[in-house]
Write an enzyme that holds these catalytic residues in place. Structure first.
Site, mmCIF file in Angstrom:
data_model
loop_
_atom_site.group_PDB
_atom_site.id
_atom_site.type_symbol
_atom_site.label_atom_id
_atom_site.label_comp_id
_atom_site.label_asym_id
_atom_site.label_seq_id
_atom_site.Cartn_x
_atom_site.Cartn_y
_atom_site.Cartn_z
ATOM 1 N N GLU A 151 45.641 10.032 57.374
ATOM 2 C CA GLU A 151 44.718 9.004 56.878
ATOM 3 C C GLU A 151 43.269 9.475 56.984
ATOM 4 O O GLU A 151 42.822 9.920 58.040
ATOM 5 C CB GLU A 151 44.889 7.709 57.668
ATOM 6 C CG GLU A 151 44.084 6.556 57.087
ATOM 7 C CD GLU A 151 44.430 5.223 57.731
ATOM 8 O OE1 GLU A 151 44.207 4.183 57.088
ATOM 9 O OE2 GLU A 151 44.922 5.218 58.875
ATOM 10 N N ASP B 64 43.280 1.401 53.971
ATOM 11 C CA ASP B 64 43.696 0.025 53.730
ATOM 12 C C ASP B 64 42.618 -0.724 52.955
ATOM 13 O O ASP B 64 41.700 -0.116 52.412
ATOM 14 C CB ASP B 64 44.024 -0.665 55.051
ATOM 15 C CG ASP B 64 42.833 -0.649 56.008
ATOM 16 O OD1 ASP B 64 41.723 -0.280 55.573
ATOM 17 O OD2 ASP B 64 43.008 -0.999 57.188
#
Length: 521
Positions: free
Chosen positions: A494, A103
């Protein structure tokens, strides 16, 4: 990035480890994984992994995570400048640092831990790094430490985080385009954060040792700032996530689930190592019991520092310098014994394919951090006559080195999926990682701005990410060793900075010692 599950705090079931076990005055020959019932998975027919290539890529990853104005030597050339005005709304310069994962938020707690572990990797295993990689690793440390110095720049506060994670996670956009609110969070006397302050102290103290020979003035600045951060942590005791406003911004992503006490000891331990100041030795000796040094834990990561603390502090006892620290060696042994099936300790779980496994997702963080501690403790033990004492079993350093190697080899391709979990390493690796910048067209190829929701089709696309984030290690497979390569499955797909940071040290060791227990002639 999606919510981070809390670290587990109970010992799990079984791990299979032991070779070169010294017991009853006999040397038991090392046993293979298959001896204990673990299958052996050769890496695509190769007899040996290219640890030097993996090391180079593991360090390169950090350039893809950089925030701020990128330097002329930026090698991840598909990235551009981002977050250049971070902190402006709070009257501070908070440009720089790292995005923690996939992110565009800068979470200070895991970033400080990442910096600590990068520095520790260089300190313990930098001599095994090729010269260029040692230089790149130091640059990765400095990118983190430069930012952490900025978080201490305003009297009375420590800046904790930049970016509203809830608003950020509503968008799938490049960091170069982000237009979500860059909210600044900080701790202060009224809402303390001994955890972030203690970890920042540890990071800056460790980093000061990396630069001591090449940039003494910078090293002194780091050490002085580490002292300042530790004093703040010890004076204003408390966990940042206990404050409602900070909790709203940081949780459930990076709550301090484990409490702040371990960061106080961790920060003091690093200041002791960096400064040799007896003040910090006395702090550790006098406060260890009340701050939980003896807490039983087989965790080590951005939240729980106990196992790493015990390994770090035990060094002075093992080397015969401070005999009063013997209890920390005992605590470290207790941690190592959870990795040994013949001991009477509860044990960590292994997957059928041989990967160390702890529930909660992003499992490779446990693989890399625990492997680092195995190698670091083995290094300390190898310079002495000490072993790991697990009841009636004593284990030497070679066993620990071989176990760490097995874990890294699994990560690099010796696993049931026969795939590497490091992007760009080997012939087969994840193609659809959960990472905004990697999954969207590069600003160099698509200079037109992409707004918040314009990236959604790329998130949902079955296509490979257009910008391979070379060196990134994904969260990895689950307890059944399967990996689906699904961008939406953030727990598996991730990458994070704190997966890679300890791996840098592990791979550096293996560059110089590719076959622990086998002597070169």
């Amino acid at each position: 990035m999606a919510p981070r599950p809390p670290p587990t705090h109970r010992l799990c079931v079984r791990i299979l480890l032991v070779s070169f076990v010294l017991a009853a005055h006999r040397l038991v020959p090392p046993c293979s994984a298959s001896f204990f019932g673990f299958p052996h998975f050769p890496a695509s027919g190769k007899q040996r992994h290219d640890y030097r290539d993996a090391l180079a890529k593991s360090i390169l990853f950090f350039e893809g995570q950089r925030s701020g104005r990128l330097p002329p030597g930026q090698r991840a050339s598909w990235r551009g400048d981002s977050g250049v005005s971070d902190g402006a709304g709070a009257g501070a310069d908070l440009e720089g640092g790292y995005y923690d994962a996939g992110d565009n938020v800068k979470f200070g707690f895991p970033m400080a831990f990442t910096t600590t572990m990068l520095a520790w990797s260089v300190l313990e295993f930098g001599d095994s790094m090729p010269r260029d990689e040692r230089r790149h690793a130091a640059a990765a440390v400095r990118w983190g430490s430069d930012y952490l110095l900025k978080t201490l720049s305003h009297p009375g506060v420590i800046f904790l985080q930049v970016g509203d994670p809830w608003k950020d996670h509503e968008c799938w956009e490049r960091p170069e385009d982000m237009d979500t609110e860059r909210t600044v969070y900080n701790v202060s006397a009224g809402r303390p954060g001994s955890d972030i302050a203690g970890e920042t102290a540890a990071a800056l103290a460790a980093a000061s040792m990396v630069f001591r020979d090449d940039d003494a003035e910078y090293a002194e600045t780091l050490l002085a700032s580490a002292r300042k951060a530790f004093e703040y942590a010890d004076t204003y005791k408390g966990a940042y996530s206990d404050d409602p406003d900070l909790r709203a911004g940081g949780c459930p992503f990076y709550c301090d689930f484990n409490g702040y006490q371990d960061e106080l000891l961790w920060g003091a331990a690093w200041l002791r190592r960096a400064s040799k100041d007896d003040t910090f030795l006395h702090y550790i000796q006098n406060n260890g019991k009340t701050l939980g040094a003896e807490d039983s834990s087989n965790e080590f990561g951005w939240d729980n520092k106990h196992a790493g603390l015990n390994v770090l502090v035990s060094k002075e006892f093992i080397e015969g310098e401070v005999l009063s620290l013997q209890s920390y060696k005992e605590f470290a042994d207790n941690f190592i014994c959870t990795l040994i099936p013949e001991s009477s300790s509860p044990h960590i779980t292994y997957t059928p394919g041989g990967m160390l496994y702890k529930p909660g997702g992003s499992n490779m963080q446990h693989v890399t951090s625990i492997s680092f501690l195995l190698l670091t403790y083995a290094k300390y033990l190898s310079k002495s006559s000490h072993t790991v004492n697990c009841g009636d079993i004593s284990v030497g350093p070679v066993t620990l080195q071989q176990q760490a190697k097995k874990q890294v080899d699994y990560l690099l391709g010796d696993n049931p999926m026969k795939m590497s979990y490091m992007i760009g390493y080997g012939d087969r690796y994840p193609q659809r990682i959960h990472h905004r910048a990697s999954s969207l067209p590069s600003i160099k190829d698509h200079p037109q701005r992409m707004a918040c929701k314009e990236g959604t089709p790329y998130y949902n696309s079955p296509s490979s990410n257009p910008n391979p984030l070379i060196g990134a290690v994904v969260g990895g497979p689950g307890e059944d060793d399967t990996y689906e390569d699904d961008r939406a499955d953030f727990r598996k797909s991730e990458p994070t900075t704190y997966i890679n940071a300890p791996l840098v040290g592990v791979l550096a060791f293996l560059v110089g010692n590719p076959n622990p227990g086998h002597f070169r002639h």
